[in-house]
Design a protein around this motif. Structure first.
Motif, PDB file in Angstrom:
ATOM      1  N   TYR A 122      -7.834  -8.821  26.863  1.00 24.85           N
ATOM      2  CA  TYR A 122      -7.652  -8.982  25.689  1.00 24.85           C
ATOM      3  C   TYR A 122      -8.292  -7.313  25.097  1.00 24.85           C
ATOM      4  O   TYR A 122      -8.071  -7.325  24.085  1.00 24.85           O
ATOM      5  CB  TYR A 122      -8.129 -10.193  25.315  1.00 24.85           C
ATOM      6  CG  TYR A 122      -7.746  -9.816  23.319  1.00 24.85           C
ATOM      7  CD1 TYR A 122      -6.336  -9.267  23.601  1.00 24.85           C
ATOM      8  CD2 TYR A 122      -8.475 -10.820  22.785  1.00 24.85           C
ATOM      9  CE1 TYR A 122      -6.188  -9.701  21.901  1.00 24.85           C
ATOM     10  CE2 TYR A 122      -8.332 -10.951  21.261  1.00 24.85           C
ATOM     11  CZ  TYR A 122      -6.709 -10.070  21.169  1.00 24.85           C
ATOM     12  OH  TYR A 122      -6.918 -10.300  19.768  1.00 24.85           O
ATOM     13  N   GLY A 123      -9.618  -7.835  26.393  1.00 23.70           N
ATOM     14  CA  GLY A 123     -10.747  -6.616  25.397  1.00 23.70           C
ATOM     15  C   GLY A 123     -10.317  -5.101  25.543  1.00 23.70           C
ATOM     16  O   GLY A 123     -10.990  -4.044  25.791  1.00 23.70           O
ATOM     17  N   SER A 124      -9.500  -4.726  26.491  1.00 25.34           N
ATOM     18  CA  SER A 124      -8.771  -3.558  27.176  1.00 25.34           C
ATOM     19  C   SER A 124      -8.074  -2.471  25.772  1.00 25.34           C
ATOM     20  O   SER A 124      -7.817  -1.590  25.264  1.00 25.34           O
ATOM     21  CB  SER A 124      -8.024  -2.984  27.916  1.00 25.34           C
ATOM     22  OG  SER A 124      -6.445  -4.625  27.623  1.00 25.34           O
ATOM     23  N   PHE A 125      -8.007  -3.839  24.538  1.00 27.42           N
ATOM     24  CA  PHE A 125      -6.819  -3.185  23.476  1.00 27.42           C
ATOM     25  C   PHE A 125      -5.578  -2.957  23.745  1.00 27.42           C
ATOM     26  O   PHE A 125      -5.208  -2.426  23.109  1.00 27.42           O
ATOM     27  CB  PHE A 125      -7.901  -2.112  23.478  1.00 27.42           C
ATOM     28  CG  PHE A 125      -8.309  -2.122  21.308  1.00 27.42           C
ATOM     29  CD1 PHE A 125      -7.154  -2.549  20.867  1.00 27.42           C
ATOM     30  CD2 PHE A 125      -8.848  -1.633  21.283  1.00 27.42           C
ATOM     31  CE1 PHE A 125      -7.819  -2.296  19.033  1.00 27.42           C
ATOM     32  CE2 PHE A 125      -9.657  -1.555  19.879  1.00 27.42           C
ATOM     33  CZ  PHE A 125      -8.145  -2.182  18.377  1.00 27.42           C
ATOM     34  N   GLY A 126      -5.432  -3.790  25.499  1.00 26.53           N
ATOM     35  CA  GLY A 126      -4.190  -3.014  25.139  1.00 26.53           C
ATOM     36  C   GLY A 126      -3.139  -2.009  26.255  1.00 26.53           C
ATOM     37  O   GLY A 126      -2.453  -1.727  26.667  1.00 26.53           O
TER      38      GLY A 126
ATOM     39  N   SER B  89      -9.340   6.996  12.987  1.00 22.16           N
ATOM     40  CA  SER B  89      -8.367   5.898  13.823  1.00 22.16           C
ATOM     41  C   SER B  89      -9.448   3.872  14.529  1.00 22.16           C
ATOM     42  O   SER B  89     -10.444   4.235  14.528  1.00 22.16           O
ATOM     43  CB  SER B  89      -7.606   5.803  15.080  1.00 22.16           C
ATOM     44  OG  SER B  89      -8.263   6.439  15.690  1.00 22.16           O
ATOM     45  N   HIS B  90      -8.560   3.569  15.648  1.00 19.96           N
ATOM     46  CA  HIS B  90      -9.397   2.660  16.117  1.00 19.96           C
ATOM     47  C   HIS B  90     -10.736   2.916  17.328  1.00 19.96           C
ATOM     48  O   HIS B  90     -11.127   2.479  17.155  1.00 19.96           O
ATOM     49  CB  HIS B  90      -8.337   1.583  17.430  1.00 19.96           C
ATOM     50  CG  HIS B  90      -7.915   2.386  18.232  1.00 19.96           C
ATOM     51  ND1 HIS B  90      -7.008   3.541  18.029  1.00 19.96           N
ATOM     52  CD2 HIS B  90      -8.046   2.477  19.383  1.00 19.96           C
ATOM     53  CE1 HIS B  90      -6.717   4.112  19.278  1.00 19.96           C
ATOM     54  NE2 HIS B  90      -7.885   3.395  20.166  1.00 19.96           N
TER      55      HIS B  90
ATOM     56  N   LEU C 100       0.779  -1.188  -0.065  1.00 20.08           N
ATOM     57  CA  LEU C 100       0.361  -0.351   0.551  1.00 20.08           C
ATOM     58  C   LEU C 100       1.192   0.837  -0.046  1.00 20.08           C
ATOM     59  O   LEU C 100       0.691   2.448   0.001  1.00 20.08           O
ATOM     60  CB  LEU C 100      -1.177  -0.414   0.777  1.00 20.08           C
ATOM     61  CG  LEU C 100      -2.302  -0.899   0.947  1.00 20.08           C
ATOM     62  CD1 LEU C 100      -3.004  -1.800   2.977  1.00 20.08           C
ATOM     63  CD2 LEU C 100      -3.277   0.391   0.055  1.00 20.08           C
ATOM     64  N   GLY C 101       1.934   0.997   0.556  1.00 17.22           N
ATOM     65  CA  GLY C 101       2.558   2.480   0.677  1.00 17.22           C
ATOM     66  C   GLY C 101       2.828   3.084   1.651  1.00 17.22           C
ATOM     67  O   GLY C 101       4.403   3.561   1.436  1.00 17.22           O
ATOM     68  N   TYR C 102       2.939   2.046   2.712  1.00 20.61           N
ATOM     69  CA  TYR C 102       2.954   3.548   4.143  1.00 20.61           C
ATOM     70  C   TYR C 102       4.469   3.137   4.348  1.00 20.61           C
ATOM     71  O   TYR C 102       5.025   2.315   4.202  1.00 20.61           O
ATOM     72  CB  TYR C 102       1.987   2.361   5.110  1.00 20.61           C
ATOM     73  CG  TYR C 102       0.492   2.941   4.821  1.00 20.61           C
ATOM     74  CD1 TYR C 102      -0.263   3.982   5.817  1.00 20.61           C
ATOM     75  CD2 TYR C 102      -0.037   2.161   4.566  1.00 20.61           C
ATOM     76  CE1 TYR C 102      -1.304   4.348   5.196  1.00 20.61           C
ATOM     77  CE2 TYR C 102      -1.702   2.797   4.625  1.00 20.61           C
ATOM     78  CZ  TYR C 102      -1.717   3.472   4.581  1.00 20.61           C
ATOM     79  OH  TYR C 102      -3.761   3.539   4.309  1.00 20.61           O
ATOM     80  N   ASN C 103       4.910   3.820   5.058  1.00 16.83           N
ATOM     81  CA  ASN C 103       6.158   3.701   5.374  1.00 16.83           C
ATOM     82  C   ASN C 103       6.308   3.097   7.235  1.00 16.83           C
ATOM     83  O   ASN C 103       7.532   3.858   7.958  1.00 16.83           O
ATOM     84  CB  ASN C 103       7.434   5.500   5.368  1.00 16.83           C
ATOM     85  CG  ASN C 103       6.621   6.425   6.139  1.00 16.83           C
ATOM     86  OD1 ASN C 103       5.459   6.212   6.420  1.00 16.83           O
ATOM     87  ND2 ASN C 103       6.957   7.388   5.104  1.00 16.83           N
ATOM     88  N   CYS C 104       5.561   3.507   7.756  1.00 17.02           N
ATOM     89  CA  CYS C 104       5.197   3.271   9.640  1.00 17.02           C
ATOM     90  C   CYS C 104       4.391   2.992  10.282  1.00 17.02           C
ATOM     91  O   CYS C 104       3.226   2.400   9.209  1.00 17.02           O
ATOM     92  CB  CYS C 104       4.901   4.776  10.104  1.00 17.02           C
ATOM     93  SG  CYS C 104       6.180   5.003  11.720  1.00 17.02           S
ATOM     94  N   ILE C 105       4.790   1.790  10.686  1.00 21.37           N
ATOM     95  CA  ILE C 105       3.297   0.924  11.364  1.00 21.37           C
ATOM     96  C   ILE C 105       3.591   1.262  12.920  1.00 21.37           C
ATOM     97  O   ILE C 105       4.615   1.086  13.737  1.00 21.37           O
ATOM     98  CB  ILE C 105       4.124  -0.665  11.551  1.00 21.37           C
ATOM     99  CG1 ILE C 105       4.264  -1.541  10.026  1.00 21.37           C
ATOM    100  CG2 ILE C 105       2.830  -1.270  12.195  1.00 21.37           C
ATOM    101  CD1 ILE C 105       4.685  -2.004   9.791  1.00 21.37           C
ATOM    102  N   GLN C 106       2.827   1.560  13.147  1.00 20.10           N
ATOM    103  CA  GLN C 106       2.078   1.829  14.176  1.00 20.10           C
ATOM    104  C   GLN C 106       1.441   0.739  15.436  1.00 20.10           C
ATOM    105  O   GLN C 106      -0.119   0.186  14.930  1.00 20.10           O
ATOM    106  CB  GLN C 106       0.989   3.042  15.131  1.00 20.10           C
ATOM    107  CG  GLN C 106       0.840   3.488  15.859  1.00 20.10           C
ATOM    108  CD  GLN C 106      -0.356   5.009  16.296  1.00 20.10           C
ATOM    109  OE1 GLN C 106       0.310   5.748  16.051  1.00 20.10           O
ATOM    110  NE2 GLN C 106      -0.819   4.728  17.254  1.00 20.10           N
ATOM    111  N   MET C 107       2.186  -0.261  16.460  1.00 18.22           N
ATOM    112  CA  MET C 107       1.608  -1.311  17.001  1.00 18.22           C
ATOM    113  C   MET C 107       0.895  -1.059  18.134  1.00 18.22           C
ATOM    114  O   MET C 107       1.328   0.220  19.582  1.00 18.22           O
ATOM    115  CB  MET C 107       2.539  -2.301  17.164  1.00 18.22           C
ATOM    116  CG  MET C 107       3.002  -2.584  15.832  1.00 18.22           C
ATOM    117  SD  MET C 107       4.663  -4.558  16.067  1.00 18.22           S
ATOM    118  CE  MET C 107       3.389  -5.256  16.667  1.00 18.22           C
ATOM    119  N   MET C 108       0.006  -1.628  18.500  1.00 20.96           N
ATOM    120  CA  MET C 108      -1.047  -2.052  19.937  1.00 20.96           C
ATOM    121  C   MET C 108      -0.800  -2.973  20.042  1.00 20.96           C
ATOM    122  O   MET C 108      -0.769  -3.688  19.848  1.00 20.96           O
ATOM    123  CB  MET C 108      -2.326  -1.223  19.452  1.00 20.96           C
ATOM    124  CG  MET C 108      -3.246  -0.326  18.334  1.00 20.96           C
ATOM    125  SD  MET C 108      -4.542  -0.307  18.124  1.00 20.96           S
ATOM    126  CE  MET C 108      -4.951  -0.070  19.352  1.00 20.96           C
ATOM    127  N   ALA C 109      -1.191  -2.472  21.897  1.00 21.27           N
ATOM    128  CA  ALA C 109      -1.620  -3.624  22.361  1.00 21.27           C
ATOM    129  C   ALA C 109       0.010  -4.695  22.816  1.00 21.27           C
ATOM    130  O   ALA C 109      -0.283  -5.631  22.722  1.00 21.27           O
ATOM    131  CB  ALA C 109      -2.201  -4.609  22.432  1.00 21.27           C
TER     132      ALA C 109
END
Length: 665
Positions: free
Chosen positions: A217-221, A449-450, A201-210
């Protein structure tokens, strides 16, 4: 005078407050450097506390900070969970320690707990600096694991150059819900199945949650229990390193959703009342509890708490090669009232009313440390208050973040879609929301966003198309609601990214209009994973229209990247036409034309431009490849015409519900 005040005269009445804040930070930094040699050394507590193997003595040291505790005993599978055989000795500063020779059986991945006796009784706890924890699938209890990277992970990311990412194009993601299976995905599955999609897709950055361990688990981290431990539900620490290493090999930065604003209140898994004092890591009484989040609040003024959190930053940067952090809940940290029910309508609210100076100083230290360790690192504040200087260097009187989230932008889109008919949209209002930001402070723009995808809300795609998405997304199915939804989905994302900031964020799957919401397993849904996953089969199916949105997102991201749009000066407004709902602006020497009108397509639409010449179409949202109606020939070259009084003008076919991007040849 601080540079922050020189750049914003409205801050002059608060010069004393800003100087006091600046001096408070500098005095603490000087104290740290005098006592510890450097801020980096100060943030090295994880090298002292927790478990560390001593090769010379052939054994393990375990150390814990528990100043109010009466006794500590280490127990685990190495000693048959004996609560008396391995007592810790108390040293200076409330530090307890024990040495366990290798011959006694303690080793990597040994399961352990520490028994703490204090004013709150005798309790088995997870060591504060544990680097790995396992959850029992039957009882759901967590147990600490001794873990040290003794074999040294074979990093191959030396060629990755973070400094080459001038403008982050961020793909926000959650590793557990990144798979289509109704269950929890792993770091390895994410690396193998999802990283290639993000790269394509071309994105240059990943933002990782949790990423950090969290019991629910349901707290989304966001209710973290073990700050130095990657969540074992996604795999081992080595699995996370492999994912980051692969992302770097693909040319993508990886930042973590950093939760230092609060902690899980759980007693068994977390830090709550660890030494029995009631206020070891957190504030005492009501100040230590966030009623809105049902969680504990750190006491940033305590040295050991400051060292714990700063060491946490250093650990993730150095041990796992993360490239920065998106700090969650910054507004809650900045103010004693946590921003709840407060309208930030006056500068007094930022500097005089309920401001937590210890928290601001901690954030200044955190950002200083981040950029000392990795100068090009990305630091983002999730702050809805808009505190002036949040994203200015500490040396100028700011808090030191690189970017702030443009949190008002998605709220405005939801409000428009929820409360106004298309023909009621005002172009100047859209422009003002997207372009209104503090000069000199960078913004991460996003349409959703989320937060907008959680149960209780809807994604943009669902606001636009709702239940029609279930029945009319086949390419051979003509449907006006779907046509409108696809058209506006593309336009909203392009105008948000091109006007709204200096970086852009998209949440996993939203780029192709993922239907429905996110709902993690809970009692209310019979612990189902049906809505805690991503249905990649939808976008992979060539017979469905999801492919159109995915194609457009790819074209949009690459246009932004190839033309350095986000690192260019802010967009300059060229034309506002409320009658035809047309908005035209220039950024990075590109001309952006948006026609939001439901049915006004205007032939020979004429508008002024700053430079004469020949122009070609770089992007046309009406292209059939993007699910459009092919009303414009994208190969057409458009020439400016000269008007004696007004300057140079372009004349185009301005098609309704279409976005066009032109570039001078």
């Amino acid at each position: 005078m601080l540079q922050l005040i020189e750049d914003d005269p409205w801050l002059a009445p608060y010069e004393s407050d800003l100087n006091t804040r600046f001096n408070y930070f500098n005095e603490e930094l000087a104290r740290i450097e005098n006592k510890y040699g450097s801020l980096i050394n100060y943030a090295g507590r994880h090298h002292e506390l927790g478990f560390h193997h001593d090769t010379s003595k052939k054994g393990w040291w375990y150390r814990e900070w528990a100043p109010a505790a009466e006794s500590l005993f280490l127990k685990g599978d190495f000693n048959d969970w004996n609560s008396e055989s391995h007592p810790l000795k108390k040293k200076d500063g409330g530090i307890w320690e024990i040495f366990i020779p290798d011959k006694e059986g303690l080793k990597n991945f040994s399961q352990v707990k520490v028994q703490v006796k204090g004013a709150n009784g005798t309790n088995d706890r997870i060591p504060a600096y544990t680097r790995y924890a396992l959850q029992n699938p039957q009882t759901h209890d967590f147990t600490a694991c001794v873990w040290q990277d003794k074999k040294k992970f074979p990093w191959t990311d030396k060629k990755f150059k973070l400094k080459e990412i001038k403008s982050p194009l961020i793909y926000e993601c959650h590793p557990g819900m990144a798979q289509e299976i109704e269950g929890v995905g792993t770091f390895r599955e994410f690396e193998e199945n999802v990283l290639p999609r993000i790269k394509d897709l071309g994105y240059n950055c990943i933002q990782m949650m949790a990423v950090k361990e969290h019991p629910y688990y349901g707290s989304f981290g966001y209710h973290v229990s073990n700050y130095f431990a990657p969540s074992s539900r996604f795999g081992t620490p080595e699995d996370l390193k492999s994912l980051i290493n692969k992302a770097h090999e693909m040319g993508m930065a990886v930042i973590m959703d950093m939760v230092h604003s609060h902690a899980v209140k759980n007693f068994a898994e977390g830090l709550n009342d660890f030494d029995g004092s009631g206020h070891q890591y957190f504030h005492e009484g009501g100040r230590g509890y966030h009623t809105g989040w049902d969680s504990k609040l750190f006491d940033y003024g305590k040295e050991e708490v400051s060292r714990f959190l700063l060491s946490n930053i250093r650990y993730w940067l150095e041990e796992f090669h993360f490239d920065g952090f998106r700090f969650d809940g910054v507004t809650s940290m900045l103010y004693h009232h946590h921003g709840e029910g407060v309208a930030f309508d006056h500068y007094d609210k930022y500097f005089k009313e309920g401001v937590d100076w210890d928290a601001i100083r901690y954030l200044q230290l955190a950002n200083t440390l981040i950029h000392e360790l990795k100068p090009e690192a990305i630091s983002i504040a999730e702050d809805m208050s808009g505190m002036p200087g949040n994203c200015r260097p500490v040396s100028e009187g700011g808090v030191g973040f690189d970017y702030r989230l443009g949190m008002g932008i998605p709220d405005e889109w939801i409000k428009l879609l929820k409360h106004k008919k298309d023909e009621e949209w005002k172009m100047m209002e859209v422009w003002n929301v997207l372009s209104n930001r503090r000069q000199g402070e960078k913004t991460v723009a996003y349409a959703e966003s989320h937060d907008q995808a959680m149960v209780g809300d809807k994604t943009l795609a669902f606001w636009l198309m709702d239940k029609e998405m279930y029945w009319h997304m086949r390419k051979d199915d003509k449907n006006l609601i779907i046509d409108r939804g696809i058209a506006l989905h593309k336009m909203i994302r392009l105008i948000t990214s091109s006007v709204g900031g200096e970086a852009y964020l998209n949440f996993i799957g939203n780029e192709f209009g993922h239907p429905e919401w996110i709902d993690f397993p809970r009692e209310g849904n019979q612990w189902s994973y049906k809505y805690a996953r991503r249905q990649w089969s939808l976008v992979d199916n060539p017979e469905l229209k999801f492919e159109y949105l995915n194609n457009f997102d790819q074209a949009m991201v690459n246009l932004l990247k190839d033309n350095n749009v986000l690192s260019a000066q802010p967009a300059q407004l060229l034309n506002v036409d409320e009658t035809n709902q047309v908005l035209i602006f220039e950024r990075a020497n590109l001309i952006f034309v948006f026609n939001f009108h439901p049915n006004h397509s205007v032939p020979d639409y004429e508008f002024w431009i700053p430079k004469a010449g020949k122009f070609q179409y770089l992007l046309n949202s009406d292209d059939p490849h993007f699910g459009g109606h092919n009303r414009i020939d994208s190969k057409t070259v458009v020439h400016t015409s000269f008007e004696k009084e007004g300057g140079d003008f372009l004349k185009i076919y301005c098609v309704n519900r279409t976005a066009l991007v032109l570039k001078k040849m």
